[in-house]
Design an enzyme around this catalytic site. Sequence first.
Site, PDB file in Angstrom:
ATOM      1  N   GLY A   1       0.840  -1.192   0.000  1.00 56.29           N
ATOM      2  CA  GLY A   1       0.000   0.000   0.000  1.00 56.29           C
ATOM      3  C   GLY A   1       0.872   1.237   0.000  1.00 56.29           C
TER       4      GLY A   1
ATOM      5  N   CYS B   1       5.358  -6.099   1.593  1.00 55.07           N
ATOM      6  CA  CYS B   1       5.703  -4.684   1.588  1.00 55.07           C
ATOM      7  C   CYS B   1       4.996  -3.940   2.731  1.00 55.07           C
ATOM      8  CB  CYS B   1       5.369  -4.130   0.211  1.00 55.07           C
ATOM      9  SG  CYS B   1       6.176  -2.597  -0.128  1.00 55.07           S
ATOM     10  N   TYR B   2       4.030  -3.068   2.448  1.00 58.45           N
ATOM     11  CA  TYR B   2       3.316  -2.413   3.556  1.00 58.45           C
ATOM     12  C   TYR B   2       2.721  -3.468   4.487  1.00 58.45           C
ATOM     13  CZ  TYR B   2       0.018   0.496   6.133  1.00 58.45           C
ATOM     14  OH  TYR B   2      -0.667   1.134   7.141  1.00 58.45           O
TER      15      TYR B   2
ATOM     16  N   HIS C   1       8.012  -7.651  -3.783  1.00 55.28           N
ATOM     17  CA  HIS C   1       6.727  -8.061  -4.368  1.00 55.28           C
ATOM     18  C   HIS C   1       6.875  -9.386  -5.126  1.00 55.28           C
ATOM     19  CE1 HIS C   1       4.340  -4.444  -3.564  1.00 55.28           C
ATOM     20  NE2 HIS C   1       5.488  -3.803  -3.658  1.00 55.28           N
TER      21      HIS C   1
ATOM     22  N   GLU D   1       4.542 -10.965  -6.458  1.00 55.96           N
ATOM     23  CA  GLU D   1       3.467 -11.108  -7.450  1.00 55.96           C
ATOM     24  C   GLU D   1       3.806 -10.510  -8.812  1.00 55.96           C
ATOM     25  OE1 GLU D   1       3.596  -9.166  -4.904  1.00 55.96           O
ATOM     26  OE2 GLU D   1       2.505  -7.294  -5.117  1.00 55.96           O
TER      27      GLU D   1
ATOM     28  N   ASP E   1     -15.806  -6.714 -22.999  1.00 55.69           N
ATOM     29  CA  ASP E   1     -16.119  -6.570 -21.581  1.00 55.69           C
ATOM     30  C   ASP E   1     -17.620  -6.401 -21.327  1.00 55.69           C
ATOM     31  OD1 ASP E   1     -13.389  -6.628 -21.470  1.00 55.69           O
ATOM     32  OD2 ASP E   1     -13.179  -4.458 -21.351  1.00 55.69           O
TER      33      ASP E   1
ATOM     34  N   LYS F   1      -7.824  -8.982 -18.786  1.00 58.76           N
ATOM     35  CA  LYS F   1      -8.506  -9.242 -20.059  1.00 58.76           C
ATOM     36  C   LYS F   1      -8.564 -10.738 -20.404  1.00 58.76           C
ATOM     37  CE  LYS F   1     -10.337  -6.964 -23.519  1.00 58.76           C
ATOM     38  NZ  LYS F   1     -11.110  -5.711 -23.367  1.00 58.76           N
TER      39      LYS F   1
END
Length: 512
Positions: free
Chosen positions: A54, A81-82, A168, A170, A226, A368
């Site tokens: 964050g 992280c945060y 991170h 991810e 979408d 997507k």
Amino acid sequence: MNQKIAVLDFGSQYTQVIARRIRECSVYSEIMPFNTKATELKKQGVAGIILSGGPASVLAKGSPRPDPKIFDMGVPVLGICYGLQVMGKVLGGEVVSSKHREYGSGELSFKGESRLLKGLSSPIKVWNSHGDKIEKLPAGFKAVGTTENSKYALIEDRKRNFFGMQFHPEVVHTPQGMEIIRNFLFDICKCTADWTMSAYAERMIEDIRKTVGDKKVILGLSGGVDSSVVAVLVHKAIGDNLTCVFVDNGLLRKNERQNVEKMFKENFKMRMKTVRAEKQFLTALKGITDPERKRKTIGRVFIEVFDKAVKSIGDVDFLAQGTIYPDVIESMAIAGNPASVIKSHHNVGGLPKKMKLKLLEPLRELFKDEVRQLGTELGLSKEVLWRHPFPGPGLGVRQLGAINKKDLDILREADAILTEEMYANDIYYKVWQAFAVFLPVKTVGVMGDERTYDNVIALRIVESIDAMTADWAHVPHEILSKISTRIINEVKGVNRVCLDISSKPPATIEWE
Ligand code: XMP
């Protein structure tokens, strides 16, 4: 029921990426507010909790905190992280502001064994982005990985199964991050890989039913990927309580309205209201040549027309939108950085404020390719799910200069031929976008014995991965030649066809 990993959201732009990585491991994850109560998490039977990164500093007054009771639940917690810093703080450690902001690529060296690092060997490349760091570990924790600037880059409390990392895992810049996430999910949280997109669809349908109840929903259907997926999803959930509104703004491609009506009204049996507003749009656009003014005008008239359509339906509570995760990120970037507004897109947030409708955005967390996967589950065809992107302002930004119906019709015909040949020659799905552009110039030609003074069509065919950069597609000359011949022979008013051979940057994909 599938096991669930709760991702508590402290506002990082990567929160959705964490959730996506977990889905990629075939485990269900749900993003929840950072302060979700432990009782709620318990009720939902979560198998593990991830505290996202964050933008705040835990040292700042009023910075977001999780419910401290989540650490008494007996489930594994991973702070990123945060998330690491806030966990350190809540559990009695000390966090300080770091002299060296670590941002970008770094190297993590392992210190001893950790189940999180199973199968990996030290060192690994990691992606950092943080300003604070843990100075003193909370009781029970020890460091299992360090980076150049941080002796506590990876920490764990083995007994309680709490883990924290400054980096991170991810993002793709931590190439082995997926292994770490996998170890957390399967080795530590004991999840099984049994989540599927069809299970996700079921869950979303359930959620939509619960949220909407017997209230009415409207959806602005464009026929793009979408909005089509949202339409089918919401329709599956609430049937006739969904009305799709399709606005024909006169800037659509050939037969577009008919095709959309056929698919959604006839095939899917949805309630659909088509508003034929060509005149209104073309009148408002009269004489406008500046691309930004065109976009703004089209956006404004769209809202007027849509608003009126909604009022005529009456008694509507929800507005469903096909917002997907990249739209959310894009609008965040735009909000934070005025310089990033290169063109004013109106995908997110344009409509609802004024209309006082509650928003229903079931695809908000999806990327997507996941939307396409979901669409396949819901029975949408390849033609819909793999359509080229078509900008909101439609042919309005492809007929250059001032808009008029006659030239739009010429453009529509030329564009239809190009598309037809793209399909016929098996190129359509291999390129990112292929479309015709009407140029506001006339050139001399000769047809039979006569001199002509007619219009020029440009062909724009590009390859791209994300529309941020693009290159012109090297379509075989015979095919280009056929397209050109067909357009000049079949479309009255065109005597010249050009090929756009510019890449993005410095050109853009669209011409306006
Ligand atoms: P550019 O022309 O900026 O386009 O290289 C990048 C991608 O965005 C699409 N595009 C738009 N989409 N409203 C939209 O919804 C717009 O005003 C708009 N302008 C461009 C374009 O087709 C390409 O895919």
